[in-house]
Design an enzyme around this catalytic site. Structure first.
Site, mmCIF file in Angstrom:
data_model
loop_
_atom_site.group_PDB
_atom_site.id
_atom_site.type_symbol
_atom_site.label_atom_id
_atom_site.label_comp_id
_atom_site.label_asym_id
_atom_site.label_seq_id
_atom_site.Cartn_x
_atom_site.Cartn_y
_atom_site.Cartn_z
ATOM 1 N N CYS A 154 0.802 -1.229 0.000
ATOM 2 C CA CYS A 154 0.000 0.000 0.000
ATOM 3 C C CYS A 154 0.827 1.268 0.000
ATOM 4 O O CYS A 154 0.279 2.371 0.009
ATOM 5 C CB CYS A 154 -0.942 -0.019 1.191
ATOM 6 S SG CYS A 154 -2.008 -1.467 1.183
ATOM 7 N N HIS A 213 -2.310 8.259 6.156
ATOM 8 C CA HIS A 213 -2.552 6.898 5.665
ATOM 9 C C HIS A 213 -3.876 6.386 6.242
ATOM 10 O O HIS A 213 -4.702 5.855 5.511
ATOM 11 C CB HIS A 213 -1.391 5.993 6.079
ATOM 12 C CG HIS A 213 -1.451 4.621 5.502
ATOM 13 N ND1 HIS A 213 -1.531 4.376 4.149
ATOM 14 C CD2 HIS A 213 -1.446 3.386 6.092
ATOM 15 C CE1 HIS A 213 -1.561 3.071 3.933
ATOM 16 N NE2 HIS A 213 -1.516 2.448 5.089
ATOM 17 N N GLU A 234 0.462 6.056 13.543
ATOM 18 C CA GLU A 234 0.749 7.160 12.623
ATOM 19 C C GLU A 234 0.625 8.504 13.332
ATOM 20 O O GLU A 234 1.482 9.382 13.167
ATOM 21 C CB GLU A 234 -0.210 7.108 11.428
ATOM 22 C CG GLU A 234 0.050 8.213 10.418
ATOM 23 C CD GLU A 234 -0.857 8.134 9.200
ATOM 24 O OE1 GLU A 234 -0.594 8.853 8.216
ATOM 25 O OE2 GLU A 234 -1.840 7.349 9.226
ATOM 26 N N LYS A 240 -9.457 7.679 2.992
ATOM 27 C CA LYS A 240 -9.978 6.313 2.967
ATOM 28 C C LYS A 240 -11.319 6.178 3.693
ATOM 29 O O LYS A 240 -12.020 5.174 3.510
ATOM 30 C CB LYS A 240 -8.958 5.349 3.590
ATOM 31 C CG LYS A 240 -7.658 5.225 2.810
ATOM 32 C CD LYS A 240 -6.689 4.264 3.484
ATOM 33 C CE LYS A 240 -5.371 4.169 2.745
ATOM 34 N NZ LYS A 240 -4.544 5.379 2.911
ATOM 35 N N HIS A 285 -9.704 1.646 1.115
ATOM 36 C CA HIS A 285 -8.257 1.526 0.969
ATOM 37 C C HIS A 285 -7.930 0.970 -0.409
ATOM 38 O O HIS A 285 -8.147 -0.209 -0.683
ATOM 39 C CB HIS A 285 -7.714 0.607 2.055
ATOM 40 C CG HIS A 285 -6.224 0.634 2.194
ATOM 41 N ND1 HIS A 285 -5.394 1.184 1.247
ATOM 42 C CD2 HIS A 285 -5.401 0.175 3.177
ATOM 43 C CE1 HIS A 285 -4.144 1.056 1.627
ATOM 44 N NE2 HIS A 285 -4.116 0.453 2.795
ATOM 45 N N PHE A 328 2.506 -3.347 3.869
ATOM 46 C CA PHE A 328 2.951 -4.619 4.424
ATOM 47 C C PHE A 328 4.443 -4.793 4.126
ATOM 48 O O PHE A 328 4.911 -4.466 3.040
ATOM 49 C CB PHE A 328 2.195 -5.777 3.785
ATOM 50 C CG PHE A 328 0.864 -6.087 4.433
ATOM 51 C CD1 PHE A 328 0.350 -5.322 5.451
ATOM 52 C CD2 PHE A 328 0.128 -7.183 3.995
ATOM 53 C CE1 PHE A 328 -0.866 -5.620 6.034
ATOM 54 C CE2 PHE A 328 -1.095 -7.498 4.566
ATOM 55 C CZ PHE A 328 -1.601 -6.725 5.585
#
Length: 492
Positions: free
Chosen positions: A243, A383, A394, A414, A419, A478
């Site tokens: 991502c 994010h 975050e 998002k 996402h 990831f």
């Protein structure tokens, strides 16, 4: 995507493990690249071992070496200054940039029940699925029927960005196309093409696999097809960092321009994982919200009642160009890309570092690359995946870098579109640039019960007027991949 880890391992458990009381392992954790705690890092060799675990190991303490701090300076060379001269997207709100951003400003959710396939037996039955997509005028009918949706989104988003930059076919034919490159990445690749090929192999045998199986599955094909259609012969490849993909592409594309290897780069991300294999795979990770009865309220960054991310899809593409090139051809300039950075948590496949070092160092490095001081930043497109640990990790990293956040506003795109995985950073970069151009920030919807640790203005539920001085856009993936890009209004 690292933020998704909140849905996979928060305080060492899976999203719903505490409620279910399960002691069984639910996710495979790779720990083979982590040296033992009592050995110096430089003298270790990785030992490959796969462990089944529900708990991420504790972070190693990493000491930063002292360095001399000098006043930041921005790039002044027109050949190295990078500006944004075009934007293109495919989204759950359609393919038009203004429509996309207006719906975000209105706080409209694009999340709906999945109808692309029968998801009635799935534990998650909703997503930011794109409906009524049309590639008319951008892809011929024969190829359109063969292509994976990921490449269809890429071609339409990329060509619309070129059109927006006044780089249509006739204009490109008169330019040196060896100085124009393409760098559009994807986290998952042609997932439908791959799944269909595997199904054909299992059910009908190897002779029934289409010759397009491999070409339309591999992750580089979006960039390749866009270059083939437009004749762009500059740097061409793809990046796949889950991502964080699109931001990695922006960072690398800008560096090609700064090094003189290209004058123009078509850069961004594309993804089309709202299909059985994609949805089932993330269900297996226990990373997604299961709010099936209230899909539009499922993506709720920083809200205490969040229970995981919502899958989305689409493409977001920027035309990144040297200021010298843009000035020569009289291009419209939307914003300036000041810099960026990429780092790795080096910690866990899916869980963010508890100390936030990977993210905070990435933000700091991006500001250094941009020649910007923390005090100049007043907008963060976060994010913010709506996962348990990721959202707060975050925020804590942002607080580490920006000691005074009273003038900063942040929001979560998002919350409305889901996402987009490898496309997320592309779509969010466009939202960031529109915020710069309009001086309006879209809201973060579904904020009804804000986490007390979130002391930064997260633009809850209603848009806000805000003149952006310098903006950062965060994307994490990831594998511990962190990326931050920095944009600002263009000033000659």
């Amino acid at each position: 995507m690292a933020g998704i880890a909140a849905g996979i391992s928060s305080s060492g458990v899976l999203l719903r493990a505490r409620e279910s009381g399960s002691n069984g392992a639910s996710f495979v954790q790779y720990s083979g690249l982590r040296p033992s705690d009592n050995m110096p890092i430089a003298s270790t060799r990785p030992s490959a071992s796969w462990l089944i675990s529900t708990r991420a190991p504790k972070c190693r303490i990493i000491k930063a070496q002292a360095s001399t701090i000098s006043a930041p300076t921005r790039e002044t060379d027109p050949k190295k200054r990078v500006v944004i001269t075009g934007t293109g997207l495919v989204s759950v709100f359609g393919n038009d940039i203004d429509t996309f951003y207006n719906k975000l400003l209105e706080g409209e959710s694009g999340i709906s029940l999945i109808d692309r396939f029968d998801a009635s037996n799935f534990s998650v039955r909703f997503a930011g699925q794109i409906h009524d997509f049309s590639s008319k005028g951008y892809i011929d009918g024969k190829n359109d029927r063969r292509l994976d949706d990921s490449w269809r989104y890429c071609l339409v988003g990329g060509k619309r960005a070129l059109e927006d930059a006044n780089l249509g076919t006739e204009v490109l034919e008169k330019m040196d196309r060896t100085k124009i490159g393409v760098l559009v990445g994807t986290g998952m690749g042609g997932l439908t093409a791959f799944s269909t090929g595997v199904e054909a192999l299992i059910q009908k045998g190897y002779k029934k696999i289409t010759p397009f199986f491999i070409p339309f599955s591999i992750t580089n094909m979006g960039s390749a097809l866009l270059a083939i259609d437009t004749g762009l012969m500059g740097p061409n490849y793809s990046i796949s960092t889950a991502c964080a993909t699109a931001n990695f592409c922006f960072f690398s594309a800008a560096n090609h321009i700064r090094k003189g290897e290209a004058e123009i780069m078509v850069a961004g991300g594309t993804e089309a994982a709202v299909m059985p294999t994609g949805v089932a795979g993330f269900i297996a990770c226990r990373a997604m919200s299961q709010r099936n009865g209230e899909p539009q309220g499922a993506s709720r960054p920083w809200d205490k009642d969040r229970d995981g991310f919502v899958m989305g899809e689409g493409a977001g593409v920027l035309i990144m160009e040297s200021l010298e090139s843009a000035m020569k051809r009289g291009a419209k300039i939307y914003a300036e890309y000041l810099g960026g950075a990429i780092t790795c948590d080096a910690h866990h496949m899916t869980d963010p570092r508890s100390d936030g070092l990977g993210v905070s160092s990435c933000i700091k490095k991006s500001l250094e690359d941009a020649g910007v001081s923390p005090e100049e930043v007043n907008y963060v497109n976060a994010h913010a995946t709506s996962t348990l640990a990721g959202d707060l990790a975050e925020v804590n990293a942002i607080k580490k870098v920006f000691k005074d956040t009273s003038e900063i506003k942040m929001n979560g795109t998002k919350s409305m579109i889901g996402h987009g995985l490898g496309a997320a950073g592309g779509l969010e970069a466009i939202a960031t640039i529109k915020a710069i151009n309009t001086a309006w920030l879209h809201p973060t919807i579904n904020q009804n019960n804000l986490e007390p640790d979130v002391t930064i203005d997260a633009v809850p539920n209603i848009k806000k007027k805000h003149e952006v001085n310098v903006a950062i856009s965060n994307s994490f993936g990831f594998g511990g991949h962190n990326s931050v890009v920095v944009f600002a209004p263009f000033t000659p």
